[in-house]
Design a protein around this motif. Structure first.
Motif, mmCIF file in Angstrom:
data_model
loop_
_atom_site.group_PDB
_atom_site.id
_atom_site.type_symbol
_atom_site.label_atom_id
_atom_site.label_comp_id
_atom_site.label_asym_id
_atom_site.label_seq_id
_atom_site.Cartn_x
_atom_site.Cartn_y
_atom_site.Cartn_z
ATOM 1 N N TYR A 32 41.317 45.036 45.126
ATOM 2 C CA TYR A 32 41.901 45.994 45.849
ATOM 3 C C TYR A 32 43.346 46.132 45.432
ATOM 4 O O TYR A 32 44.191 45.506 45.858
ATOM 5 N N VAL A 33 43.758 47.426 44.938
ATOM 6 C CA VAL A 33 44.998 47.517 44.331
ATOM 7 C C VAL A 33 45.894 48.582 45.253
ATOM 8 O O VAL A 33 45.401 49.509 45.461
ATOM 9 N N ARG A 34 47.111 47.932 45.568
ATOM 10 C CA ARG A 34 47.877 48.669 46.086
ATOM 11 C C ARG A 34 48.941 49.546 45.136
ATOM 12 O O ARG A 34 49.652 48.829 44.485
ATOM 13 N N LEU A 35 48.833 50.900 45.195
ATOM 14 C CA LEU A 35 49.619 51.698 44.135
ATOM 15 C C LEU A 35 51.046 51.971 44.629
ATOM 16 O O LEU A 35 51.189 51.644 45.675
ATOM 17 N N SER A 36 51.957 52.387 43.939
ATOM 18 C CA SER A 36 53.236 52.345 44.161
ATOM 19 C C SER A 36 53.353 53.446 45.233
ATOM 20 O O SER A 36 54.339 53.275 46.035
ATOM 21 N N ASP A 37 52.693 54.479 45.583
ATOM 22 C CA ASP A 37 52.618 55.250 46.667
ATOM 23 C C ASP A 37 52.191 54.719 47.961
ATOM 24 O O ASP A 37 52.265 55.106 48.862
ATOM 25 N N GLY A 38 51.778 53.510 48.029
ATOM 26 C CA GLY A 38 51.233 52.961 49.333
ATOM 27 C C GLY A 38 49.714 53.090 49.542
ATOM 28 O O GLY A 38 49.244 52.488 50.137
ATOM 29 N N VAL B 216 40.170 50.700 45.257
ATOM 30 C CA VAL B 216 39.216 49.507 44.789
ATOM 31 C C VAL B 216 38.822 49.723 43.340
ATOM 32 O O VAL B 216 38.388 50.926 43.033
ATOM 33 N N ALA B 217 39.272 48.692 42.755
ATOM 34 C CA ALA B 217 38.734 49.035 41.197
ATOM 35 C C ALA B 217 37.826 47.753 40.822
ATOM 36 O O ALA B 217 37.766 46.637 41.477
ATOM 37 N N ARG C 174 39.002 50.888 36.095
ATOM 38 C CA ARG C 174 39.043 49.559 35.471
ATOM 39 C C ARG C 174 40.331 48.735 35.420
ATOM 40 O O ARG C 174 41.342 49.578 35.427
ATOM 41 N N ILE C 175 40.271 47.432 35.736
ATOM 42 C CA ILE C 175 41.622 46.834 35.768
ATOM 43 C C ILE C 175 42.026 46.324 34.369
ATOM 44 O O ILE C 175 41.003 46.124 33.576
ATOM 45 N N GLY D 106 49.588 48.716 40.132
ATOM 46 C CA GLY D 106 49.833 48.338 41.527
ATOM 47 C C GLY D 106 49.748 46.972 41.513
ATOM 48 O O GLY D 106 49.700 46.013 40.659
ATOM 49 N N VAL D 107 49.738 46.399 42.752
ATOM 50 C CA VAL D 107 49.711 44.902 43.061
ATOM 51 C C VAL D 107 48.277 44.872 43.654
ATOM 52 O O VAL D 107 47.732 45.168 44.409
#
Ligand SMILES: Nc1ncnc2c1ncn2[C@@H]1O[C@H](COP(=O)(O)OP(=O)(O)OP(=O)(O)O)[C@@H](O)[C@H]1O
Ligand SMILES: [Mg+2]
Lengths: 282, 367, 309
Positions: free
Chosen positions: B315-321, B325-326, B289-290, B300-301
């Motif tokens: 579609y979230v880009r997490l810190s490790d790259g 999909v949330a 969930r967002i 993430g972004v």
């Protein structure tokens, strides 16, 4: 022609009318020889000896046609042509349908090689084989028989090629549906696939018929007995009389008698005939 | 009505094995769907059952009859083809009765069956037309009618809906479901459309690469995928996967540590897992969930936002790259390049071992 | 379950018949479908072709006298002025007819590529001569070309000119045969071009119209480039057809005057069927076959390279 004509020259300008006029003029040139022959056939031979320009003036007469009716080989030749052309067409349709189905749908040892070898036959012109064929038919005593006139045309690979292509174009799902419907292999061929090839059968039948009807060389050297002349050969045989010009009107009446029925048939089946001839060429 | 049994079927085309030791049993009146990517062998398997492909090894039983050596027409199966395969020179009536006439069924009986099937499919007014004179949807019905009149023990459908437009596809799908309720025979339906599979099937056979990956009800396939392939293939959007390290969690369950360091408690029992170390975590978008950037398990972004109306996929880009999909509500305000938080519902997570076998939360708590 | 359904399953029980997908299995019995044709093909086409190769190495006559002479027939042919003249005549004839057929055929196709009733009738007229047999065609044209009372003679006289004996003039005989042939054969190239014109995507014309291309510009830069392949195909088909010129020459001039209108096939015919120098005639046939096979091969190449054109 039923299909859409995509034309780059749509429009109704002066140019269009000019083109149309020129084309019509050309068309008149096109039918002139036929009209000329019809004209000549309507004059007595004596009148033509004096001046052929008399076709433009009365009196016209049907005596030449009457003469054909009472004493001429034309009817016999016509009958021969009909028998040979129908026989050959039927033979080609049967052989080509069976072989086309075989090549398209059944597997047997060497199938692809055999098919390619048959395709090579498309490039063999009649002239390259006619002498040996003639000797062969002499040995088999087939000259001056209907079989002798019909068989060579049935050996041409074109029909097999056409039917094979056509059968291949039918999705195999159809065969499979029929198998699930408990149809035997022959029934699938006869009741399901063959009826689907009717357009190709028409094309091939007409093409073969025309070819047989108009063929000249083979019937000339094989059916040498005047009783076995086809119409084409018979008409040619009368041309030797042409030099004398004694029977110009009579000769032309024979010609008209021979080509008018063909043209009438052509008018009715124009679409199919055009398709058959063009299809055979490409 | 009999059930169907496939035993150790093998099919090869030249050197290529297309069906590799497949066994399957179908219950009477069951609606079975073969689902899988293109080229996995669904059609081949179906056609082997129909008798259109020979069987290289194995047996096919319909009830107590072994049918794998019988001709297609003798197996009491009926098939609806993808392109209908109607006989174009026969009328609809002739199309439907052709198979019955071939077994010399009495005319009265043929007429009765054709009339009944035509009434059921609402094609009575088309009976004297040729296939070329009716629409695609109507052709589809005729093809189904041709199968019905045979009163087979088994209906086979090979992607019968793929030629129809979207609206007609849905309608025909419902009609096929209704048809199944009216007849007693079992049905096998091949598709690569998971919506068709989920909505129609009693059980789904997920195939991949010559083999059966999983057999199960739509819900089992969805919530307890037997392999990573099934997990990834079924469900839109595809399940998120990430390599994880396992740590001991509370109550004998394991926790999974993601590459960016976040640890997620699952409800998968430690005891049920094999000894291997390499595991992948699988989790569907609906279990991610967002939330506000600070409130999530991780952050993430937002790289891409798909608004579907009832929900929004982010579609979230997490810190490790890695990108996951949330899901968010349909009214989500998330915009591109926003920083968002992601909350993991570890109870719905799956683990896949180095053999790609799936391990799931204990059944009573699983969703 | 109905009685008939029972029948179905009985069938299943009774006959355990290996398979089903029979068509995929290679079987000798499947040969039966192609055997009748293959029999005719081998006896009437393949055998005569190969027997011909063999025969062309012999001095052979009608009475079965046969002597192996190696390639002598071929070397004789290459020195035979009549044969060489016939080869020359054949190529000259091709030059006279094939470009004319292609260009007139294309012109007619362009003019008649429309959906009016007039165009349909005119198309029918231009194709009509194609269904006639060679003997009718030559008969019609002999009375056109005849110096006394012929149609052209009458026309010339009407303009106060001397009638010309076309078919008895060494310079005019082959051109006269060429005109006859063009008249006879114009239908096919026209129809092939018409078929090709219909294949030209409509969008191309629409795009050209949007680009303000005029009629000639459109013809030159849209229509003609789109039918290049057909043009090549028509040329080759006609070369193959006209290479086989026989009936017109045989019936109109007998190859005369002074061999000026004798084509290869007529040479072959005369040697084979009137002089009965069979081996020699067959050798000439081989050369003809070689020429035609080359053209047929070119046709095959073009027909195959659909996209390239
Ligand atoms: N007759 C054949 N000869 C050789 N290979 C074949 C043949 N039929 C199928 N195959 C191969 O078998 C594999 C499975 O084919 P199949 O048609 O069963 O796939 P599918 O699952 O139905 O795919 P799709 O969803 O695209 O219909 C494919 O890799 C295909 O290339
Ligand atoms: Mg498939």
């Amino acid at each position: 022609m039923s299909a859409q004509f995509a034309s780059g020259t749509v429009g109704r300008g002066f140019g269009d009318r000019l083109i149309l006029g020129a084309t019509i003029a050309l068309a008149i040139v096109m039918i002139m020889p036929m009209l000329w022959a019809v004209g000549l056939s309507l004059k007595t031979n004596q009148a033509l000896l004096i001046d052929t320009n008399s076709v433009l003036r009365a009196p016209w007469t049907l005596t030449n046609y009457y003469d054909i009716l009472i004493g001429s080989g034309v009817f016999r030749w016509l009958l021969n042509s009909i028998i040979v052309s129908f026989g050959m067409s039927l033979g080609v349709l049967v052989l080509a349908s069976l072989a086309g189905y075989g090549f398209a749908r059944l597997d047997f040892p060497g199938r692809n090689v055999i098919f390619v070898l048959v395709l090579f036959g498309l490039a063999i012109p009649e002239q390259a084989v006619i002498l040996v064929r003639h000797q062969l038919f002499s040995d088999l005593d087939l000259h001056n028989t209907y079989a002798g006139l019909m068989l060579p045309g049935m050996s041409a690979p074109f029909g097999v090629f056409l039917m094979t292509q056509y059968f291949k174009a039918i999705p195999t799902e159809i065969d499979e549906a029929a198998m699930l419907d408990n149809a035997s292999r022959f029934k699938i061929f006869w009741r399901v696939l063959l009826p689907m090839t009717l357009p190709a059968q028409a094309t091939l039948g007409i093409f073969t018929f025309l070819h047989a009807w108009n063929d000249y060389w083979w019937p000339m050297v094989s059916g040498t007995n005047p009783q076995m002349y086809t119409l084409t050969v018979g008409i040619a045989s009368t041309q030797q009389n042409f030099a004398e010009s004694a029977g110009l009107g009579y000769l032309m009446a024979q010609a008209v008698f021979a080509f008018v029925p063909v043209l009438i048939v052509y008018m009715f089946f124009q679409k199919y005939i055009v398709r058959a001839v063009s299809g055979a060429a490409t | 009505m009999p059930g169907i049994e496939l035993k150790n079927l093998i099919k090869t085309f030249g050197a290529a094995t297309v069906i590799d030791n497949v066994s399957l049993s179908i219950r009477p009146h069951e609606f079975m769907v073969f689902l899988g990517p293109s080229g996995c062998g669904k059609s081949t398997l179906l056609r082997m059952i129909a008798g259109l492909e020979s069987v290289d090894a194995g047996e096919i039983w319909i009830g107590d009859r072994r049918v794998d050596q019988l001709a297609p027409g003798e197996r009491r199966v009926a098939m609806v083809f993808q392109h209908y395969a109607l006989y174009p020179h026969m009328t609809v009536r002739e199309n439907m009765s052709f198979g019955l006439r071939n077994v010399r069924m009495p005319t009265a009986e043929i007429d009765k069956r054709v009339a009944a099937a035509a009434r059921m499919l609402e094609i009575e007014h088309l009976l004297e037309r040729k296939p070329g004179q009716i629409s695609g949807g109507q052709r589809q019905r005729v093809a189904i009618g041709r199968a019905i009149v045979k009163e087979p023990h088994l209906f086979l459908f090979d992607e019968p809906l793929s030629n129809l437009d979207a609206a007609l596809r849905v309608r025909t799908r419902i009609e096929i479901a209704q048809l199944h309720q009216r007849v007693e025979a079992a049905m096998i339906f091949v598709t690569h459309d998971q919506v068709e599979a989920m909505t129609l099937a009693h059980r789904i056979v997920v195939m991949n690469n010559r083999k059966i990956e999983q057999i199960g009800t739509p819900m089992e396939i969805y919530s307890r995928p037997a392999t990573a392939f099934v997990a990834g293939f079924v469900g839109t959007p595809a399940m998120n996967f990430a390599p994880v390290e396992l740590t001991d969690g509370p109550n004998g369950f394991v926790s999974a540590r993601l590459p960016d360091g976040v640890t997620i408690p699952t409800r998968i029992e430690q005891a049920s897992l094999p000894g291997s170390k390499a595991f992948k975590l699988g989790i569907r978008a609906e279990s991610l969930r967002i939330c506000g950037a600070e409130q999530g398990d991780t952050a993430g972004v937002a790289q891409f936002v798909e608004r579907l109306g009832d929900r929004t996929l982010v579609y979230v880009r997490l810190s490790d790259g890695t990108t996951v999909v949330a899901e968010d509500a349909g009214t989500s305000r998330v915009a591109l390049n926003d920083s968002v938080g992601v909350k993991f519902d570890g109870a719905c997570a799956h683990l896949f071992d180095d053999q790609d076998r799936g391990h799931h939360a204990v059944a009573d708590v699983g969703s | 379950m109905s009685a008939a359904a029972g029948q179905l399953s009985d069938l299943g029980q009774a006959r355990v018949q290996p398979a089903c997908a029979g068509a995929h299995q290679s079987r000798w019995s499947h040969l039966l479908y192609v055997a009748p044709y293959l029999f005719l093909y081998v006896t009437l086409l393949v055998y005569p072709l190969f027997a011909g190769f063999w025969l062309s190495l012999h001095k052979a006559d009608l009475f079965g006298g046969r002597r192996f002479v190696g390639l002598e027939n071929f070397s004789r042919l290459l020195q035979d002025q009549v044969f060489l003249g016939a080869v020359g005549n054949t190529f000259y004839f091709i030059l006279l007819t094939v470009p004319a057929l292609a260009i007139i055929g294309l012109g007619l196709a362009l003019a008649l590529n429309r959906q009016t009733r007039t165009a349909a009738i005119l198309r029918g007229v231009f194709f009509s001569s194609s269904v006639l047999s060679v003997t009718i065609v030559t008969l019609l044209w002999k009375v056109v070309f005849a110096p006394e009372g012929g149609f052209l003679a009458n026309v010339l006289e009407a303009f106060g000119r001397q009638p010309v004996a076309f078919l008895n003039d060494a310079d005019l005989a082959l051109p006269a045969i060429a005109i006859t042939t063009i008249w006879w054969c114009i239908g096919l190239p026209m129809m092939l071009f018409l078929a090709a014109l219909q294949q030209v995507p409509r969008e191309l014309y629409e795009a050209a119209a949007l680009d303000n291309a005029g009629r000639w510009k459109t013809l030159w830069s849209v229509t003609l480039p789109s039918i290049r392949r057909t043009f090549a195909l028509v040329l080759i088909i006609e070369v193959v057809l006209q290479f086989q010129l026989f009936g017109q020459a045989y019936l109109m001039t007998q190859g005369g005057p002074n061999n000026a209108s004798r084509p290869m096939v007529l040479f072959l015919f005369e040697v084979g069927f009137t002089r009965w120098d069979v081996g020699y005639a067959v050798a000439a046939g081989q050369i003809l076959f070689a020429f035609i096979a080359m053209a047929a091969f070119a046709q095959y190449l073009i027909a195959r390279r659909k996209e390239a054109f």
